[in-house]
Design an enzyme around this catalytic site. Structure first.
Site, PDB file in Angstrom:
ATOM      1  N   SER A 147       6.825   1.677  -6.572  1.00 43.84           N
ATOM      2  CA  SER A 147       5.320   1.500  -7.304  1.00 43.84           C
ATOM      3  C   SER A 147       4.962   0.303  -7.968  1.00 43.84           C
ATOM      4  O   SER A 147       4.145   0.379  -9.218  1.00 43.84           O
ATOM      5  CB  SER A 147       4.908   2.842  -7.927  1.00 43.84           C
ATOM      6  OG  SER A 147       3.585   3.189  -7.760  1.00 43.84           O
ATOM      7  N   LYS A 149       4.200   9.025  -0.892  1.00 46.98           N
ATOM      8  CA  LYS A 149       4.012   7.933  -2.123  1.00 46.98           C
ATOM      9  C   LYS A 149       3.507   9.014  -3.309  1.00 46.98           C
ATOM     10  O   LYS A 149       2.695   9.892  -3.117  1.00 46.98           O
ATOM     11  CB  LYS A 149       2.567   6.982  -1.907  1.00 46.98           C
ATOM     12  CG  LYS A 149       2.383   6.043  -2.837  1.00 46.98           C
ATOM     13  CD  LYS A 149       3.646   5.168  -3.175  1.00 46.98           C
ATOM     14  CE  LYS A 149       3.420   4.362  -4.346  1.00 46.98           C
ATOM     15  NZ  LYS A 149       3.830   4.985  -5.686  1.00 46.98           N
ATOM     16  N   SER A 157      -1.497   5.875  -8.226  1.00 51.21           N
ATOM     17  CA  SER A 157      -0.670   5.138  -7.301  1.00 51.21           C
ATOM     18  C   SER A 157      -0.474   5.178  -5.795  1.00 51.21           C
ATOM     19  O   SER A 157      -0.181   4.273  -5.084  1.00 51.21           O
ATOM     20  CB  SER A 157       0.768   4.834  -7.876  1.00 51.21           C
ATOM     21  OG  SER A 157       0.915   3.908  -8.786  1.00 51.21           O
ATOM     22  N   LYS A 208      -1.793   2.667  -3.383  1.00 52.05           N
ATOM     23  CA  LYS A 208      -1.155   1.785  -2.664  1.00 52.05           C
ATOM     24  C   LYS A 208      -0.787   1.928  -1.154  1.00 52.05           C
ATOM     25  O   LYS A 208      -0.401   1.117  -0.627  1.00 52.05           O
ATOM     26  CB  LYS A 208       0.049   1.670  -3.311  1.00 52.05           C
ATOM     27  CG  LYS A 208       0.032   1.106  -5.013  1.00 52.05           C
ATOM     28  CD  LYS A 208       1.208   1.310  -5.626  1.00 52.05           C
ATOM     29  CE  LYS A 208       0.694   0.589  -7.383  1.00 52.05           C
ATOM     30  NZ  LYS A 208       1.404   1.265  -8.177  1.00 52.05           N
TER      31      LYS A 208
END
Length: 494
Positions: A139, A255, A81, A84
């Site tokens: 997320s 993140k 993820s 992203k």
């Protein structure tokens, strides 16, 4: 007469020497001699970094792009993820935050299930800003897909192409995106170095910084949800949502990522002592991503220091050398960019760096760039920029050493100077030149005037001396005649 000629010749030689001295180009060059440079090169050494368990790791300074530590940073890996970050960056660059994002059937039904999501419904509508908070904090895969469709104008594949184009633009060489959320895909890989480059670009965006630095956010009721939707940041170095054991005082956001194929991945931003650092770890075991990130941040904050270039650069002084013509017009209208910084090991000194001048990024306002290196690593750059001041003097010569004869007018603005420099660079590629200022011309003119005055004085004295000798000769002749007459008279009287 011969003595007078010798004196005049001597005066002209003195004038010639004065012209040679004052007419020499004033340039700026490094103030260290060769022996000092060799000593510095031998002493320069990059600190040895710590051991980490991550498969790939890198830590980069956001201001300069300098890599302070790396481990297997160019191997393509599943990013999960942290993908992203690119999705959010493109959305911020191409859309307004108040635009309405519509959730299609594909966004909802193919990106929820066993993946991370916030349970959006078909035909639900949210603002882009709300979607981006859901993407970076929770997320949410369905939000990521809906944003990709929105930014791509309804064409999901167009957004994927935008992701790969942006990666190439940022210098990524071991990356290929095949989705917008990081779900496992053999054709969806990123290296740690490339992820750091993407993250460095993202952190420049103020809205991105605000989103990743938010601990908690609430989406108000939508057309499909009557109640607000709370969002919590899952990055444990900034949020205590999942416990306080991994909180890090200097963390400003990041993140998280995880899939069974990728393992744990983590991108983290931290600030301390004027440094903003980006840490990327990939292929980590559970919990190892936070331990490695903390270890790398502590190592860098303890072993590196930022320097402002304008406040520390003292080596460029006026010399008789013409090797470096970037600074020929420095005093009049140019300076080092006040915001330029470099990063060095804490044990190093600013003057331990080596510099080169680059003309690759010149413009009307940028005359050139100082490129700094230490121990073979580039540690930052500093643009030499125009100040906007009007210049009352202009170089007569090009960098190639030729004299301009076609244009007799003096150009005083910075844009003309930049054009002159660029033209010279393309024609000759040399960094030497001839430049004479008005002050130098005045000095030369003064020297010549003084020489002329000396010559006139010598000529005047010489003429007076000749007249004196002529008068003396006439007096001597008259005296001799009178004396002879007296002798003759005496003889006749006898």
């Amino acid at each position: 007469m011969k003595k007078i000629i010798k004196r005049v010749t001597g005066v002209f030689l003195c004038v010639a020497m004065a012209v040679g001295i004052f007419g020499t180009t004033s340039a700026y060059a490094e103030g260290t001699d060769a022996s000092t440079d060799n000593t510095q090169e031998q002493a320069a050494q990059w600190p040895t970094g710590p051991e980490v368990q991550a498969g790939s790791a890198i830590i980069m300074d956001a201001a300069t792009g300098t890599v302070l530590y790396e481990k297997d940073a160019d191997t393509p890996r599943y990013p999960a993820s942290i993908t992203k970050i690119m999705t959010t960056l493109l959305a911020l660059e191409n859309c307004n935050l108040d635009e309405i994002v519509h959730f299609s059937a594909t966004a909802v039904y193919e990106n929820e299930g066993g993946t991370s999501h916030i349970a959006r419904d078909l035909d639900e509508e949210m603002t882009l800003e709300q979607c981006l908070y859901a993407i970076m904090l929770e997320s949410a895969n369905e939000c990521s897909y809906a944003v990709a469709e929105h930014v791509g104008g309804g064409d999901y594949q167009k957004f994927i192409d935008m992701m790969n184009a942006k990666a190439a633009e940022l210098g990524c060489t071991n990356t290929h995106f095949n989705n917008c959320n990081g779900l496992p895909d053999p054709n969806h890989v990123v290296s740690a170095r490339d992820m750091a480059l993407i993250s460095r670009e993202a952190i420049k965006n103020s809205m991105f910084r605000k989103i990743v630095g938010t601990v908690r956010y609430e989406i108000p009721p939508t057309n499909k949800h009557a109640d607000p939707t709370p969002l919590n940041n899952h990055h444990q170095m900034i949020s205590a949502y999942k416990g306080r054991q991994n909180l890090y005082d200097y963390c400003i956001g990041g993140k998280t990522g995880w899939t069974s194929d990728a393992g744990n991945t983590l991108v983290t931003f931290a600030e301390k002592d004027g440094m903003t650092l980006i840490c990327v770890v990939m292929g980590c075991t559970a919990g190892g991503q936070y331990a490695d990130t903390r270890t790398l941040f502590d190592y860098c904050f303890d072993n590196f220091k930022m320097y402002n270039v304008a406040q520390n650069e003292t080596r460029y002084e006026k010399t008789q050398s013409s090797d470096n013509t970037l600074f020929t017009e420095w005093n009049a209208f140019a300076k080092v960019d006040d915001s330029a910084q470099i990063i060095l090991p804490a044990s190093a000194n600013f003057l331990d760096t080596q510099t080169e001048v680059s003309y690759d990024q010149t413009s009307d306002s940028i005359l050139g760039t100082l490129v700094y290196s230490y121990d073979g690593k580039q540690v930052g750059t500093a643009n030499v920029v125009t100040t906007g001041a009007e210049v009352t003097e202009y170089p007569f010569g090009e960098k190639s050493g030729t004299v301009q004869s076609e244009d007799n007018s003096m150009q005083n603005d910075a844009s003309a100077t930049a054009e002159s420099r660029n033209t010279t660079k393309n024609d000759t590629g040399k960094k030497s030149g001839i430049s004479i200022s008005k002050n130098k011309l005045l000095l030369i003119g003064g020297g010549v005037a003084a020489a002329v005055m000396i010559i006139l004085v010598i000529w005047f004295l010489h003429n007076n001396i000749r007249r004196f000798h002529r008068r003396k000769e006439r007096r001597d002749r008259r005296y001799k005649t009178i004396k002879n007459n007296r002798k003759w008279n005496k003889r006749g009287g006898r």
